[in-house]
Write a protein that holds these residues in place. Structure first.
Motif, PDB file in Angstrom:
ATOM      1  N   VAL A  81     -24.201  -1.197  39.628  1.00 55.52           N
ATOM      2  CA  VAL A  81     -25.608  -1.542  39.732  1.00 55.52           C
ATOM      3  C   VAL A  81     -26.363  -0.810  38.642  1.00 55.52           C
ATOM      4  N   LEU A 131     -38.056   0.940  40.532  1.00 54.73           N
ATOM      5  CA  LEU A 131     -36.718   0.946  39.940  1.00 54.73           C
ATOM      6  C   LEU A 131     -36.759   0.633  38.443  1.00 54.73           C
ATOM      7  N   ILE A 166     -36.778   3.699  45.232  1.00 56.80           N
ATOM      8  CA  ILE A 166     -35.583   3.517  44.400  1.00 56.80           C
ATOM      9  C   ILE A 166     -34.327   3.575  45.261  1.00 56.80           C
ATOM     10  N   ASN A 167     -34.295   4.502  46.187  1.00 56.51           N
ATOM     11  CA  ASN A 167     -33.120   4.569  47.068  1.00 56.51           C
ATOM     12  C   ASN A 167     -32.954   3.283  47.862  1.00 56.51           C
ATOM     13  N   GLU A 195     -30.344  10.552  39.128  1.00 55.98           N
ATOM     14  CA  GLU A 195     -31.124  11.339  40.067  1.00 55.98           C
ATOM     15  C   GLU A 195     -31.717  12.532  39.332  1.00 55.98           C
ATOM     16  N   LEU A 232     -29.506  -3.447  46.409  1.00 54.43           N
ATOM     17  CA  LEU A 232     -28.693  -3.971  45.307  1.00 54.43           C
ATOM     18  C   LEU A 232     -27.213  -3.829  45.625  1.00 54.43           C
ATOM     19  N   ARG A 233     -26.840  -2.683  46.181  1.00 52.24           N
ATOM     20  CA  ARG A 233     -25.433  -2.479  46.542  1.00 52.24           C
ATOM     21  C   ARG A 233     -24.988  -3.521  47.561  1.00 52.24           C
ATOM     22  N   TYR A 247     -28.080   1.715  36.563  1.00 54.44           N
ATOM     23  CA  TYR A 247     -27.896   3.147  36.531  1.00 54.44           C
ATOM     24  C   TYR A 247     -29.258   3.824  36.543  1.00 54.44           C
ATOM     25  N   ARG A 292     -31.785   0.560  45.544  1.00 56.71           N
ATOM     26  CA  ARG A 292     -30.360   0.717  45.227  1.00 56.71           C
ATOM     27  C   ARG A 292     -29.487   0.269  46.387  1.00 56.71           C
ATOM     28  N   GLN A 293     -29.904   0.609  47.609  1.00 58.01           N
ATOM     29  CA  GLN A 293     -29.130   0.172  48.784  1.00 58.01           C
ATOM     30  C   GLN A 293     -29.099  -1.347  48.874  1.00 58.01           C
TER      31      GLN A 293
END
Length: 199
Positions: free
Chosen positions: A189, A144, A172-173, A194, A179-180, A191, A176-177
């Motif tokens: 979160v 990330l 990364i996905n 993609e 972090l969300r 940026y 991000r999940q």
């Protein structure tokens, strides 16, 4: 080679030349050291950054004979070396993020506001984000932050980490999940744009 033409040459050409003329490698340092230093400071703080950057370029210099000259840009290679070296400083990174969490402001953000603004959302320096980043598994955090703070593409991050592009995308996905979930679905979160898949 004149200084002007040396500066115009791609990294592979400079590294090839440095195999016969070691002093030519200084151009690679001049070209990439400032960005790598900013990246390491963001992750480890200023105290460790000088050492990691120096170790990164010393390792790169020693390994220049093994550099793949078909790759004109040495950034992923250098970020990969730096990331591996930072692995020894995981505690320092988590401590740095905890400082950010406590203080609520990024102590190294000010000098790099312009670039950071390009990559980070308004909430990037928030305490909650720092806490969430500190809680990520190292592999997810590396992928990330190479993209978000190191400004590498997914393919470059994959090269830096020695993994497939799909692995970077997956990490990364997942990051991000997480972090969300940590920040709440409505919070902003980091940026990370993609990219189209070119595997």
């Amino acid at each position: 080679m004149s200084t002007a033409s040396e500066e115009d040459a791609d990294d592979a050409s400079v590294i090839r030349r440095s195999r016969q003329e070691p002093e030519a490698f200084a151009a690679v340092f001049r070209r990439h050291a400032p960005d790598i230093k900013r990246y390491v400071i963001r992750r480890l703080g200023a105290d460790a950054a000088e050492d990691v950057v120096a170790e990164t370029f010393l390792a790169a210099f020693r390994q220049r004979d093994r550099y793949d000259l078909s790759r004109p840009n040495a950034r992923p290679w250098l970020y990969g070396i730096a990331t591996n070296l930072m692995g020894r400083h995981v505690r320092a990174e988590v401590r740095q993020l905890r400082v950010l969490e406590r203080m609520g402001t990024d102590p190294v953000m000010e000098p790099f506001t312009e670039r950071s603004d390009e990559r980070l959302s308004a909430g990037a320096s928030s305490r909650a984000l720092a806490s969430a980043l500190a809680a990520l598994p190292r592999g997810h955090r590396d992928a990330l932050l190479l993209v978000a703070w190191g400004d590498l593409s997914y393919a470059e991050a994959a090269q830096a980490l020695g993994v497939r592009v799909g692995t970077v995308r997956s990490r990364i996905n997942r990051a991000r999940q997480k972090l969300r979930r940590h920040l709440g679905a409505t919070e902003s979160v980091i940026y990370v744009s993609e990219e189209p898949v070119h595997e």
